[in-house]
Design a protein around this motif. Structure first.
Motif, PDB file in Angstrom:
ATOM      1  N   ASP A 283       0.983  -1.210  -0.037  1.00 53.25           N
ATOM      2  CA  ASP A 283       0.161   0.082  -0.018  1.00 53.25           C
ATOM      3  C   ASP A 283       0.876   1.261  -0.139  1.00 53.25           C
ATOM      4  O   ASP A 283       0.265   2.492  -0.054  1.00 53.25           O
ATOM      5  CB  ASP A 283      -0.884  -0.050   1.218  1.00 53.25           C
ATOM      6  N   LYS A 284       2.246   0.956   0.333  1.00 51.88           N
ATOM      7  CA  LYS A 284       3.056   2.269   0.214  1.00 51.88           C
ATOM      8  C   LYS A 284       3.967   2.283  -1.088  1.00 51.88           C
ATOM      9  O   LYS A 284       4.548   3.148  -1.374  1.00 51.88           O
ATOM     10  CB  LYS A 284       4.050   2.065   1.335  1.00 51.88           C
ATOM     11  N   GLY A 285       3.359   1.584  -2.150  1.00 50.57           N
ATOM     12  CA  GLY A 285       4.045   1.493  -3.529  1.00 50.57           C
ATOM     13  C   GLY A 285       5.043   0.686  -3.716  1.00 50.57           C
ATOM     14  O   GLY A 285       6.011   0.651  -4.832  1.00 50.57           O
ATOM     15  N   PHE A 286       5.131  -0.650  -2.897  1.00 49.97           N
ATOM     16  CA  PHE A 286       6.144  -1.719  -3.373  1.00 49.97           C
ATOM     17  C   PHE A 286       5.174  -2.909  -3.999  1.00 49.97           C
ATOM     18  O   PHE A 286       4.352  -3.500  -3.540  1.00 49.97           O
ATOM     19  CB  PHE A 286       6.843  -2.230  -2.067  1.00 49.97           C
ATOM     20  N   SER A 287       5.882  -3.362  -5.122  1.00 46.19           N
ATOM     21  CA  SER A 287       5.497  -4.570  -5.593  1.00 46.19           C
ATOM     22  C   SER A 287       6.475  -5.664  -6.042  1.00 46.19           C
ATOM     23  O   SER A 287       7.695  -5.289  -5.897  1.00 46.19           O
ATOM     24  CB  SER A 287       4.500  -4.135  -6.872  1.00 46.19           C
ATOM     25  N   VAL A 288       5.909  -6.711  -6.491  1.00 42.45           N
ATOM     26  CA  VAL A 288       7.099  -7.846  -6.999  1.00 42.45           C
ATOM     27  C   VAL A 288       6.596  -8.159  -8.347  1.00 42.45           C
ATOM     28  O   VAL A 288       5.375  -8.455  -8.653  1.00 42.45           O
ATOM     29  CB  VAL A 288       6.996  -9.031  -5.796  1.00 42.45           C
ATOM     30  N   THR A 310       0.918 -13.605  -4.551  1.00 43.48           N
ATOM     31  CA  THR A 310      -0.227 -12.714  -5.227  1.00 43.48           C
ATOM     32  C   THR A 310       0.167 -11.562  -6.191  1.00 43.48           C
ATOM     33  O   THR A 310      -0.541 -10.649  -6.577  1.00 43.48           O
ATOM     34  CB  THR A 310      -1.130 -12.230  -4.193  1.00 43.48           C
ATOM     35  N   TRP A 311       1.324 -11.460  -6.761  1.00 40.54           N
ATOM     36  CA  TRP A 311       2.002 -10.404  -7.552  1.00 40.54           C
ATOM     37  C   TRP A 311       2.014 -10.894  -8.941  1.00 40.54           C
ATOM     38  O   TRP A 311       1.775 -12.184  -9.152  1.00 40.54           O
ATOM     39  CB  TRP A 311       3.253  -9.812  -7.143  1.00 40.54           C
ATOM     40  N   PRO A 312       2.190 -10.130  -9.795  1.00 36.39           N
ATOM     41  CA  PRO A 312       2.318 -10.532 -11.258  1.00 36.39           C
ATOM     42  C   PRO A 312       3.582 -11.406 -11.292  1.00 36.39           C
ATOM     43  O   PRO A 312       4.578 -11.409 -10.813  1.00 36.39           O
ATOM     44  CB  PRO A 312       2.626  -9.245 -11.997  1.00 36.39           C
ATOM     45  N   HIS A 313       3.261 -12.345 -12.429  1.00 39.28           N
ATOM     46  CA  HIS A 313       4.147 -13.631 -12.553  1.00 39.28           C
ATOM     47  C   HIS A 313       4.262 -13.736 -14.209  1.00 39.28           C
ATOM     48  O   HIS A 313       3.153 -13.793 -14.815  1.00 39.28           O
ATOM     49  CB  HIS A 313       3.600 -15.042 -12.107  1.00 39.28           C
ATOM     50  N   VAL A 314       5.481 -14.263 -14.447  1.00 36.03           N
ATOM     51  CA  VAL A 314       5.883 -14.647 -16.055  1.00 36.03           C
ATOM     52  C   VAL A 314       6.795 -15.458 -16.014  1.00 36.03           C
ATOM     53  O   VAL A 314       7.592 -15.735 -15.115  1.00 36.03           O
ATOM     54  CB  VAL A 314       6.300 -13.242 -16.894  1.00 36.03           C
ATOM     55  N   SER A 315       6.656 -16.343 -17.259  1.00 38.09           N
ATOM     56  CA  SER A 315       7.792 -17.590 -17.537  1.00 38.09           C
ATOM     57  C   SER A 315       7.553 -17.735 -19.044  1.00 38.09           C
ATOM     58  O   SER A 315       6.533 -17.811 -19.484  1.00 38.09           O
ATOM     59  CB  SER A 315       7.322 -18.537 -16.666  1.00 38.09           C
TER      60      SER A 315
END
Length: 364
Positions: A283-288, A310-315
């Motif tokens: 909520d403070k602007g950090f993501s993965v 629960t963050w975005p994933h790719v492969s």
């Protein structure tokens, strides 16, 4: 007739000269049967160099190397291999087939240099493995404080072995054992330190294949060093939709680019820590942004679900040939970096409590 004899003598002399240029390794391994195999590592496979029948308990391997280099010796058909630094000289190897790690090698100066360091590393390794076992027993008994103290000792001893190898490279820039030790410690080094070590090597080592490959890797690492703009890439998510890295980091103050895989034990151990930091600072602007080096799609998706990522994933499900991992010169996982919303790399490989401390400093 005289010309023929001169020609034959010349051929014989040339053959002898050629033999003298190469190596001849006499192998005596108690309990070994069949054939002895000498091979070396290729980019993605083992390359056979020579095989020899074991006759009366001995086998003789022959060939030629451009420079002294690490090869691997084994009894054909068996998994156990032992390293052997081969030079164009007469060498002997003795020991037992049951304990290939304890062979005795004579005739190779490079192997002597390697063995002087490696024997000390083995001694320290036995010590820290004993401490590691004590740490596990302490943890199992509920003594977390003692377990943590023991693990700190284990980590310090392990780091000491890395320091020993790096020191050998610094102090022996002309040794053909230096590329081997450098390849073992490179992943824990910052690119500047690694670059300095390679540049300080004797020019005769610059054409050694592992140093050529390492030089190329250093150039790639410079493009993903702290302070650089992270190279952009696009890869498909779980549903097959293309996702662009820059589209992710532009939405956040800071983004952790995390290279991991379902099959990677240390990655799975680190995941709860990343989840905790993400939940506290999203909520403070950090993501993965997770990039998986998996090749099994079902295993990848299950790990995401099991670990609650629960963050975005790719492969691209290409294992170590993952295109983003290649772009970022990733040779071991977990591997990560933090970028700001402009794509500037702020930090690299922050794990455990260091990750929380870094994110806290950036956002609190």
């Amino acid at each position: 007739m005289k010309k023929v004899l001169i020609f034959i003598a010349a051929v014989a002399f040339f053959a002898c000269s050629q033999q003298e240029k190469g190596f001849e390794i006499t192998v005596n391994l108690e309990g070994a049967e069949g054939q002895i195999l000498l091979e070396k590592r290729g980019a993605s496979e083992w390359i056979p160099i020579d095989t020899a029948d074991i006759v009366d308990g001995a086998a003789v391997l022959k060939g030629e190397v451009v420079t002294p280099e690490d090869h691997y010796l084994s009894v054909l058909g068996q998994r156990a291999k032992t390293i052997l630094f081969v030079e164009n000289t007469e060498m002997t190897v003795s020991g037992t087939a049951e304990n290939m790690e304890q062979i005795t090698v004579t005739g190779s100066k490079t192997h002597d240099e390697y063995n002087e360091v490696n024997s000390r590393i083995q001694e320290i390794g036995e010590e820290y493995m004993a401490l590691y076992q004590q740490a596990r027993e302490a943890a199992a008994a509920g003594n977390e404080e003692q377990a943590a103290q023991l693990m700190q000792q284990v980590e310090a001893m392990y780091e000491n072995t890395n320091t020993m190898q790096a020191d050998f490279v610094r102090n022996n820039p002309g040794s053909f054992a230096a590329p081997y030790f450098l390849s073992r410690v490179q992943y824990g080094m910052e690119v500047d330190e690694l670059d300095n070590l390679v540049n300080a090597l004797d020019p005769k080592l610059k054409e050694v294949p592992s140093i050529v490959a390492l030089t190329e890797r250093i150039e790639k690492l410079k493009t993903v060093a702290v302070g650089q703009i992270a190279p952009d890439f696009t890869m498909n998510d779980q549903d097959g939709n293309p996702v662009k890295f820059s589209d992710i980091y532009k939405k956040n103050e800071y983004t952790l680019l995390d290279f991991w895989a379902a099959w990677c034990g240390p990655c799975r151990q680190e995941n709860p820590n990343i989840v905790a930091v993400y939940n506290d600072y999203k909520d403070k602007g950090f993501s993965v942004f997770g990039v998986s080096l998996d090749r099994d799609r079902d295993a990848w998706l299950k790990a995401i679900d099991d670990d609650k990522l629960t963050w975005p994933h790719v492969s691209d499900l290409a294992y170590w040939n993952n295109s983003a991992a290649q772009l970022y010169a990733v040779n071991s996982i977990p591997s990560s970096l933090i970028v700001d919303k402009t794509g500037k790399i702020i930090a690299k490989n922050k794990r455990d409590e260091e990750l929380r401390e870094t994110v806290s400093e950036l956002l609190d």
